[in-house]
Write an enzyme that holds these catalytic residues in place. Structure first.
Site, PDB file in Angstrom:
ATOM      1  N   HIS A 271     -11.749   4.772   8.228  1.00  0.00           N
ATOM      2  CA  HIS A 271     -10.531   4.704   7.418  1.00  0.00           C
ATOM      3  C   HIS A 271     -10.660   5.595   6.185  1.00  0.00           C
ATOM      4  O   HIS A 271      -9.712   6.284   5.792  1.00  0.00           O
ATOM      5  CB  HIS A 271     -10.253   3.259   6.980  1.00  0.00           C
ATOM      6  CG  HIS A 271      -9.553   2.429   8.006  1.00  0.00           C
ATOM      7  ND1 HIS A 271     -10.210   1.816   9.038  1.00  0.00           N
ATOM      8  CD2 HIS A 271      -8.244   2.112   8.164  1.00  0.00           C
ATOM      9  CE1 HIS A 271      -9.345   1.146   9.784  1.00  0.00           C
ATOM     10  NE2 HIS A 271      -8.143   1.312   9.277  1.00  0.00           N
TER      11      HIS A 271
ATOM     12  N   GLN B  62       0.819  -1.218   0.000  1.00  0.00           N
ATOM     13  CA  GLN B  62       0.000   0.000   0.000  1.00  0.00           C
ATOM     14  C   GLN B  62       0.847   1.259   0.000  1.00  0.00           C
ATOM     15  O   GLN B  62       0.506   2.243  -0.667  1.00  0.00           O
ATOM     16  CB  GLN B  62      -0.929   0.012   1.213  1.00  0.00           C
ATOM     17  CG  GLN B  62      -2.194  -0.791   1.041  1.00  0.00           C
ATOM     18  CD  GLN B  62      -3.161  -0.595   2.191  1.00  0.00           C
ATOM     19  OE1 GLN B  62      -3.096   0.383   2.933  1.00  0.00           O
ATOM     20  NE2 GLN B  62      -4.068  -1.539   2.365  1.00  0.00           N
TER      21      GLN B  62
ATOM     22  N   ASP C 134     -11.483   2.735   1.132  1.00  0.00           N
ATOM     23  CA  ASP C 134     -10.435   3.656   1.584  1.00  0.00           C
ATOM     24  C   ASP C 134      -9.155   3.520   0.763  1.00  0.00           C
ATOM     25  O   ASP C 134      -8.423   4.487   0.570  1.00  0.00           O
ATOM     26  CB  ASP C 134     -10.149   3.481   3.074  1.00  0.00           C
ATOM     27  CG  ASP C 134      -9.565   2.133   3.434  1.00  0.00           C
ATOM     28  OD1 ASP C 134      -8.351   1.966   3.308  1.00  0.00           O
ATOM     29  OD2 ASP C 134     -10.317   1.250   3.884  1.00  0.00           O
ATOM     30  N   GLN C 135      -8.882   2.322   0.223  1.00  0.00           N
ATOM     31  CA  GLN C 135      -7.654   2.143  -0.558  1.00  0.00           C
ATOM     32  C   GLN C 135      -7.688   2.907  -1.880  1.00  0.00           C
ATOM     33  O   GLN C 135      -6.642   3.245  -2.430  1.00  0.00           O
ATOM     34  CB  GLN C 135      -7.400   0.656  -0.820  1.00  0.00           C
ATOM     35  CG  GLN C 135      -7.030  -0.126   0.426  1.00  0.00           C
ATOM     36  CD  GLN C 135      -6.728  -1.581   0.125  1.00  0.00           C
ATOM     37  OE1 GLN C 135      -5.739  -1.912  -0.511  1.00  0.00           O
ATOM     38  NE2 GLN C 135      -7.596  -2.470   0.579  1.00  0.00           N
TER      39      GLN C 135
END
Length: 365
Positions: free
Chosen positions: A329, A107, A306-307
């Protein structure tokens, strides 16, 4: 000429965990903006950097030749000052020496490696070691079957991932290889508002150093819950796997499920086996999480929600994505992106779902 003062961020804001750190450092590396983060992981016990966070910071610092201060286990403050743009077409290695999550190492590093002034440049490489299926982090199967397909389909970047060895708590010892070719120009904006019905559910129910019957029990329980939620049993295809000793370090079990829809969306649910927890409960937990992510009608699940934020902020133009209710998040990711970029977010929320809109900055290297 004096170096610019670092932008100061409070690491205790909103979710107050490691995600804030990862997004901030990736954006700092790309934008060549020095940052200082205090109160790191203030909402965790114990607070401060764990070995996996320090490994991610060192990896990002190597990619952009950053000056990195405070990168010690337990540290609650760091300063990260990039001195170059990310150096691409190289191979980088990160290893926390623990079962810390490989997915979280990816990430922080993937956004740094996808932008190149030369779109025909050779791919960058990552050799990431640690835990492949860790607690409080996406399992590597989620990264492989949900996150990376999203990146390939919607962002036009084509990373590939190979799991060389599985690593389980407490030893870690897993190894994953990732190849990251550069994007061709700025990332495109994403419009994703129509999910369509589910056409198939896939899954991987696994055990390492434990009887295969655990994996079979998780699969049976998950299948039962999914059928009770209204899915056709003929569309459910969950593999059971007992890892070979040569392919895994340590012992562990778990299940990852993902539903593919006619609108091209992938929605997931997962759970890890735990000592003292019946495998059937693990299977049910994963299936209920998938069913809950399907019930809200969004086009991404709570983890992809959220990513994707950092990519929406960097993309060119206005993105619009339908999701489930906003998670803490996601609110944190939006806050960080707005602190470090000119991207503008807007969320239209209802009780069951939300529409996230973002005017991205059209970042190019």
């Amino acid at each position: 000429m004096n170096a610019p003062e670092p932008i100061r961020l409070d690491g205790s804001v909103l979710e107050g965990g490691g995600q804030l750190l990862r997004i901030a450092v990736a954006l700092s590396a790309l934008l060549s903006k020095p940052i200082a983060i205090d109160n790191i992981r203030a909402n965790r016990e114990p607070p401060g950097l764990k070995q996996q966070h320090a490994a991610g910071l060192r990896l990002a610092a190597e990619i952009c030749s950053a000056r990195l201060d405070g990168c010690d286990t337990g540290s609650c403050s760091i300063v990260f000052c990039p001195t170059t743009k990310p150096q691409l077409s190289r191979c980088y290695t990160a290893d926390p020496g623990t079962a810390g999550s490989i997915a979280l190492l990816l990430q922080v590093s993937l956004p740094c490696l996808i932008f190149s002034p030369n779109p025909s440049a050779p791919p960058s490489g990552l050799i990431l070691r640690g835990g492949t299926n860790a607690t409080q982090a996406p399992q590597i199967d989620y990264t492989e079957h949900v996150f990376l397909p999203f990146v390939r389909k919607h962002l036009g970047v084509q990373p590939t991932l190979s799991v060389v060895k599985r690593g389980y708590y407490p030893k870690g010892g897993g190894e994953v290889h990732v190849s990251v070719p550069p994007a061709r120009g700025p990332l495109p904006a994403i419009t994703l508002t129509e999910r369509g019905p589910v056409k198939a559910v896939f899954g991987r129910s696994y055990a390492a150093g434990l009887p295969k019957s655990l994996a079979e029990s998780m699969r049976a329980a998950a299948t039962k819950v999914l059928v009770e939620s209204g899915l056709d049993p003929d569309m459910i295809k969950i593999d059971t796997v007992r890892e070979k000793p040569a392919d895994a370090v340590g012992s562990g079990s778990g299940i990852v499920l993902w539903a593919e829809t006619e609108g091209g969306c992938i929605i997931a649910g997962s759970a890890l086996g735990r000592k003292g927890t019946e495998p059937a409960k693990v299977g049910r937990d994963a299936a209920r999480e998938l069913a809950a992510n399907l019930a809200h009608g969004g086009c991404v699940d709570e983890y992809m929600q959220d990513q994707m934020i950092i990519f929406l902020a960097l993309a060119a133009g206005r993105s619009k994505v339908k999701t489930g209710p906003l998670t803490l998040h996601t609110r944190t990711a939006i806050w960080v992106a707005e602190q470090l970029t000119e991207a503008k977010f807007r969320a239209e929320e209802s009780a069951e779902s939300a529409i996230i809109e973002c005017e991205g900055i059209g970042y190019t290297s």
